[in-house]
Motif scaffolding. Structure first.
Motif, PDB file in Angstrom:
ATOM      1  N   ASN A 138      -6.665 -19.794  -9.757  1.00 57.60           N
ATOM      2  CA  ASN A 138      -7.416 -20.477  -8.708  1.00 57.60           C
ATOM      3  C   ASN A 138      -6.460 -21.095  -7.691  1.00 57.60           C
ATOM      4  O   ASN A 138      -5.235 -20.925  -7.793  1.00 57.60           O
ATOM      5  N   LYS A 139      -7.004 -21.827  -6.730  1.00 57.87           N
ATOM      6  CA  LYS A 139      -6.187 -22.397  -5.649  1.00 57.87           C
ATOM      7  C   LYS A 139      -5.157 -23.396  -6.165  1.00 57.87           C
ATOM      8  O   LYS A 139      -4.144 -23.653  -5.514  1.00 57.87           O
ATOM      9  N   GLU A 185     -11.069 -20.026  -0.997  1.00 53.33           N
ATOM     10  CA  GLU A 185     -11.550 -21.117  -1.859  1.00 53.33           C
ATOM     11  C   GLU A 185     -10.788 -22.416  -1.602  1.00 53.33           C
ATOM     12  O   GLU A 185     -10.881 -23.364  -2.382  1.00 53.33           O
TER      13      GLU A 185
END
Length: 223
Positions: A138-139, A185
């Motif tokens: 994820n980020k 995101e």
């Protein structure tokens, strides 16, 4: 009035001196703790696998404590110094994760196929399967994932065969595909720039190494 100006000038000089001393002390503390982390991971890289496995719980405790101290030490640094210090700590974290991943891979069941062992070398046992699913990225952890991949690649590139390079290429492309999703995101521009720097180093290195592996195997086949 003149005396007041002199007093004010003396006060400002003392204030600047105190701030400078404080900054110097803060930077010295950060340098000391970052250097200690680098030395600690250096020492872990020389520890035998079976010894590291048997002492891993204590190693984890020591690492977490030292890293927390180092992270805390850089929070008050000037921006330019903090940036270079953070890059050094990120490199240490990637090296540590690589050691941890190798240990986890060494404990994986023998039935694991060769390509899976190769994937485990990069990200840890069972983290990435044949489906190349990076949904766990994820980020917040994608920069660390790229750094871990790059450190693992540099450490093992001399042992890769042509087939290994084909697998590495697929892993890299799958990670890049995940990055395209993560960018939407909320990936920070700072992390994005750091990832771009890693990709800039990796691409030509991979191309040269892959050609070298092909040439090496051609020579070995002639013999």
């Amino acid at each position: 009035m003149k005396n007041k100006r002199i007093e004010f000038g003396v006060f400002m000089a003392l204030l600047i001196s105190m701030i400078s001393c404080k900054n110097d002390k803060t930077e010295a503390t950060a340098e000391e703790r970052i250097g200690a982390m680098e030395s600690y991971v250096d020492s872990l890289e020389s520890v035998k696998s079976d010894e590291a496995v048997s002492n891993w719980d204590q190693i984890t405790v020591d690492y977490d404590r030292r890293m927390a101290e180092a992270d805390a030490a850089i929070t008050s640094l000037r921006d330019d110094v903090k940036k270079s210090s953070q890059e050094r700590l990120d490199s240490v974290k990637a090296r540590y994760f690589f050691i941890k991943s190798n240990l986890e891979a060494s404990k994986a069941p023998v039935k694991v196929n060769y390509n899976q062992r190769l994937r485990d070398t990069f990200f840890g046992a069972g983290k990435l399967g044949e489906d190349m699913n990076f949904s766990w990225v994820n980020k917040d952890n994608i920069l660390q994932t790229y750094q871990t991949f790059f450190e693992a690649y540099k450490a093992n590139k001399g042992n890769f065969t042509r087939e290994d390079y084909d697998e590495v290429k697929m892993i890299y492309e799958a990670l890049d595909s995940r990055k395209n999703t993560v960018e939407n995101e909320g990936l920070s521009s700072e992390d994005n720039n750091k990832i771009a720097a890693i990709k800039f180093k990796f691409a030509p290195m991979f191309k040269v190494n892959r050609i070298g592996a092909k040439a090496r195997e051609n020579e070995e086949s002639k013999e």
